[in-house]
Design an enzyme around this catalytic site. Structure first.
Site, PDB file in Angstrom:
ATOM      1  CE  LYS A 147     -10.636 -10.203  -4.329  1.00 59.22           C
ATOM      2  NZ  LYS A 147     -10.255  -8.629  -5.168  1.00 59.22           N
ATOM      3  CG  ASP A 166      -8.488  -7.007  -2.961  1.00 62.68           C
ATOM      4  OD1 ASP A 166      -9.416  -6.794  -3.460  1.00 62.68           O
ATOM      5  OD2 ASP A 166      -8.843  -7.330  -2.275  1.00 62.68           O
TER       6      ASP A 166
HETATM    7  P1  NDP Z   1      -4.355  -1.436  -0.312  1.00 62.02           P
HETATM    8  O1  NDP Z   1      -3.977  -2.501   0.822  1.00 62.02           O
HETATM    9  O2  NDP Z   1      -3.312  -0.999  -1.218  1.00 62.02           O
HETATM   10  O3  NDP Z   1      -5.154   0.141   0.914  1.00 62.02           O
HETATM   11  C1  NDP Z   1      -6.145  -0.132   0.819  1.00 62.02           C
HETATM   12  C2  NDP Z   1      -6.076   0.929   2.163  1.00 62.02           C
HETATM   13  O4  NDP Z   1      -7.478   0.551   2.815  1.00 62.02           O
HETATM   14  C3  NDP Z   1      -5.521   1.376   3.201  1.00 62.02           C
HETATM   15  O5  NDP Z   1      -5.917   2.601   3.317  1.00 62.02           O
HETATM   16  C4  NDP Z   1      -6.222   0.790   4.618  1.00 62.02           C
HETATM   17  O6  NDP Z   1      -5.978   1.775   5.971  1.00 62.02           O
HETATM   18  C5  NDP Z   1      -7.713   0.285   4.404  1.00 62.02           C
HETATM   19  N1  NDP Z   1      -8.631  -0.034   5.447  1.00 62.02           N
HETATM   20  C6  NDP Z   1      -8.290  -1.716   4.609  1.00 62.02           C
HETATM   21  N2  NDP Z   1      -8.847  -2.955   5.442  1.00 62.02           N
HETATM   22  C7  NDP Z   1      -9.837  -1.510   5.988  1.00 62.02           C
HETATM   23  C8  NDP Z   1     -10.347  -1.554   6.896  1.00 62.02           C
HETATM   24  N3  NDP Z   1     -11.096  -2.809   7.778  1.00 62.02           N
HETATM   25  N4  NDP Z   1     -11.156  -0.583   8.011  1.00 62.02           N
HETATM   26  C9  NDP Z   1     -10.941   0.289   7.210  1.00 62.02           C
HETATM   27  N5  NDP Z   1      -9.730   0.693   6.684  1.00 62.02           N
HETATM   28  C10 NDP Z   1      -9.254  -0.202   5.629  1.00 62.02           C
HETATM   29  O7  NDP Z   1      -5.981  -2.198  -0.974  1.00 62.02           O
HETATM   30  P2  NDP Z   1      -6.230  -2.111  -2.185  1.00 62.02           P
HETATM   31  O8  NDP Z   1      -6.359   0.311  -2.329  1.00 62.02           O
HETATM   32  O9  NDP Z   1      -5.902  -2.539  -3.420  1.00 62.02           O
HETATM   33  O10 NDP Z   1      -7.708  -2.147  -2.095  1.00 62.02           O
HETATM   34  C11 NDP Z   1      -8.433  -1.064  -1.254  1.00 62.02           C
HETATM   35  C12 NDP Z   1     -10.197  -1.603  -1.546  1.00 62.02           C
HETATM   36  O11 NDP Z   1     -10.508  -1.692  -3.627  1.00 62.02           O
HETATM   37  C13 NDP Z   1     -10.155  -3.127  -1.828  1.00 62.02           C
HETATM   38  O12 NDP Z   1     -12.203  -3.062  -1.164  1.00 62.02           O
HETATM   39  C14 NDP Z   1     -10.178  -4.233  -2.718  1.00 62.02           C
HETATM   40  O13 NDP Z   1     -11.028  -5.147  -2.928  1.00 62.02           O
HETATM   41  C15 NDP Z   1     -10.774  -3.376  -3.262  1.00 62.02           C
HETATM   42  N6  NDP Z   1     -10.622  -3.280  -4.744  1.00 62.02           N
HETATM   43  C16 NDP Z   1      -8.979  -2.921  -5.418  1.00 62.02           C
HETATM   44  C17 NDP Z   1      -8.191  -3.314  -6.509  1.00 62.02           C
HETATM   45  C18 NDP Z   1      -7.171  -2.466  -7.208  1.00 62.02           C
HETATM   46  O14 NDP Z   1      -6.620  -2.782  -8.184  1.00 62.02           O
HETATM   47  N7  NDP Z   1      -6.404  -2.843  -6.396  1.00 62.02           N
HETATM   48  C19 NDP Z   1      -9.791  -3.334  -7.762  1.00 62.02           C
HETATM   49  C20 NDP Z   1     -11.058  -3.502  -7.793  1.00 62.02           C
HETATM   50  C21 NDP Z   1     -10.815  -3.519  -6.391  1.00 62.02           C
HETATM   51  P3  NDP Z   1      -4.751   0.068   6.709  1.00 62.02           P
HETATM   52  O15 NDP Z   1      -2.771   0.792   5.305  1.00 62.02           O
HETATM   53  O16 NDP Z   1      -4.535   0.988   7.756  1.00 62.02           O
HETATM   54  O17 NDP Z   1      -4.298  -1.070   6.408  1.00 62.02           O
END
Ligand code: NDP
Length: 446
Positions: A126, A166
């Site tokens: 990571k 991510d």
């Molecule tokens: P994105 O950046 O596309 O979206 C993240 C979302 O979560 C946004 O809506 C963001 O809001 C919100 N968010 C991020 N940080 C916070 C926080 N501290 N508090 C509240 N809301 C928050 O990321 P992903 O959708 O790719 O990832 C989301 C989760 O899924 C993570 O935990 C990631 O590790 C996990 N994941 C992702 C994978 C992938 O293929 N993308 C694979 C496996 C797991 P804002 O826009 O306001 O920041």
């Protein structure tokens, strides 16, 4: 706490001071594994648990870049190469101001077990940076990505370490990173996944984590003779995972009533249908706006600074970030009739929340099993890159679906208790561990 776990955790904490999220992730795994290792002493003698909790390599570097005003900015870049026993390091890059060593080590550690569960030959890694893409221009993001890759390129490669997206890293960032890698190495290889479809990407990769977590929820529900049809679902986040989980849940007959970002959440009791989801995709992926605008556009409620766990639902999918459901939230969810938690995010539930789920014996799919569809499809992207042949949408989706079913079967195999309750935490931890541990033993003390 089991005194053996306590002793092991004392060692982890003294070797890795201040890395709270890493301690949390290791402890959850140790609680499942230590009793299993006692019954299988070959793992104890080879000190597999101690070795698996120590990264093979940790790279930390300076990332200087010029903002649009011509001012020098400095961020910190990381890559944790955690374990390569069963394949090249594989795992995403996170760009978020909260990024630090402990968070990336927790994510890399989880990734080792998750990647093993997918059945594909991928080790765990990571990386990322404390750079905040929010409010930056496309040019600034490009300059940052180019600077980041100017150091990272010497540590990665299609057979060595294959990063992906991510939080904060989507198609735009992968494009900038790939362009710089290609320029520095003068080679076109599958060194990153999540690439654009015209330049080596896989169909279904953007959808894979959200679709996969929904397929996993479907499998869990089917163990109790239930399905998604007619179920109310609360989803947090509005990024990549949340968007495609919303799409798939809706396609399978469920109704998604919430969406959120780091500022708050919207509650739409009518459900977020395809047209409304298109609005969210445009808002988040193109205009890069706030979820509040959804409430203004469709006339529903918006809750500033809140998370959606007060809302009554049958199923909850935390798809935003780590530790976003605490003990109180978990109790509220269960009081309101929630029967299933499927984690799209990594470690979104605190240990206290997990205890609440397990005590209530609801269906609880931890992230390392439930969200493995993303990295599994990255693995399928790597295969297509090696063959230099793309697969159709249907082919990739059907492989993803089968992989999620297989992960579920592994969890059932290793997690079923005497009373028939499936503890997916134990199932995922032990199921993910065995293959990596056997490979480590076979490869000697390295
Ligand atoms: P994105 O950046 O596309 O979206 C993240 C979302 O979560 C946004 O809506 C963001 O809001 C919100 N968010 C991020 N940080 C916070 C926080 N501290 N508090 C509240 N809301 C928050 O990321 P992903 O959708 O790719 O990832 C989301 C989760 O899924 C993570 O935990 C990631 O590790 C996990 N994941 C992702 C994978 C992938 O293929 N993308 C694979 C496996 C797991 P804002 O826009 O306001 O920041």
């Amino acid at each position: 706490m089991d005194p053996r776990v306590q002793q092991f955790m004392a060692m982890i904490k003294s070797r890795n001071p201040g890395e709270n999220e890493f301690h949390q992730a290791v402890q959850e795994v140790a609680e499942s594994l230590i009793p299993f290792i006692e019954e299988n002493p070959k793992y104890k003698h080879a000190k597999i648990l101690e070795r698996i909790a120590e990264p093979e390599r940790t790279i930390i570097f300076r990332v200087p870049w010029l903002d649009d005003k011509g001012e020098v900015q400095i961020n910190r870049g990381f890559r944790i190469e955690m374990n390569s026993a069963i394949g090249p390091y594989k795992g995403g890059l996170r760009l978020h101001p909260t990024v630090n060593l402990g968070i990336l080590k927790f994510l890399a550690f989880e990734q080792v077990f998750k990647n093993s569960l997918t059945t594909l030959p991928m080790g765990g890694g990571k990386g990322g940076s404390d750079f905040d893409p929010k409010g930056k221009s496309d040019n600034e993001v490009m300059r940052f990505c180019q600077s980041f890759m100017s150091e990272l390129f010497r540590h990665i490669g299609a057979d060595t370490d294959v990063p992906a997206g991510d939080i904060g890293v989507g198609g735009r960032e992968i494009g900038f990173l790939f362009g710089q890698y290609k320029r520095l190495k003068n080679e076109f290889t599958g060194v990153l996944t999540g690439k654009g479809i015209e330049w080596g990407g896989s169909l279904i990769r953007p959808e894979a984590t959200g679709y996969g977590v929904t397929y996993f929820a479907q499998e869990m529900l089917s163990t109790r003779g239930l399905s998604l049809q007619g179920k109310t679902v609360c989803i947090s986040g509005s990024g990549n995972v949340a968007q495609y989980a919303t799409e798939k849940v809706t396609q399978l007959g469920g109704k998604v009533v919430t969406s959120s970002d780091s500022n708050g959440f919207i509650y739409d009791p009518q459900g977020i249908d395809a047209e409304k989801l298109n609005f969210i995709m445009d808002l988040k992926n193109i205009r890069r706006g706030r979820i509040k605008e959804y409430a203004e556009k469709f006339g529903c409620e918006y809750f500033e600074g809140k998370r959606p766990w007060d809302i009554k639902c049958d199923i909850a999918m935390p798809n935003a970030t780590q530790n976003e459901i605490n003990e109180e939230d978990a109790k509220k969810l269960i009081r309101n009739g929630c029967i299933c938690i499927a984690e799209g995010a990594n470690m979104p539930s605190t240990p206290e929340a997990i205890e609440v789920y397990l005590k209530a014996e609801i269906l609880y799919g931890p992230g390392k099993a439930a969200n493995a569809g993303g990295v599994a499809t990255s693995g399928l992207e790597m295969t297509q890159n090696s063959m230099r042949l793309p697969w159709s949408r249907e082919e990739v989706d059907s492989k993803l679906h089968t992989i999620m079913q297989n992960i579920h079967t592994t969890c059932v195999r290793y997690g079923t208790k005497e009373n028939g309750f499936i503890n997916y935490v134990d199932g995922a931890n032990i199921g993910g561990f065995v293959k990596v541990a056997n490979a480590m033993i076979a490869q000697g003390v390295v």
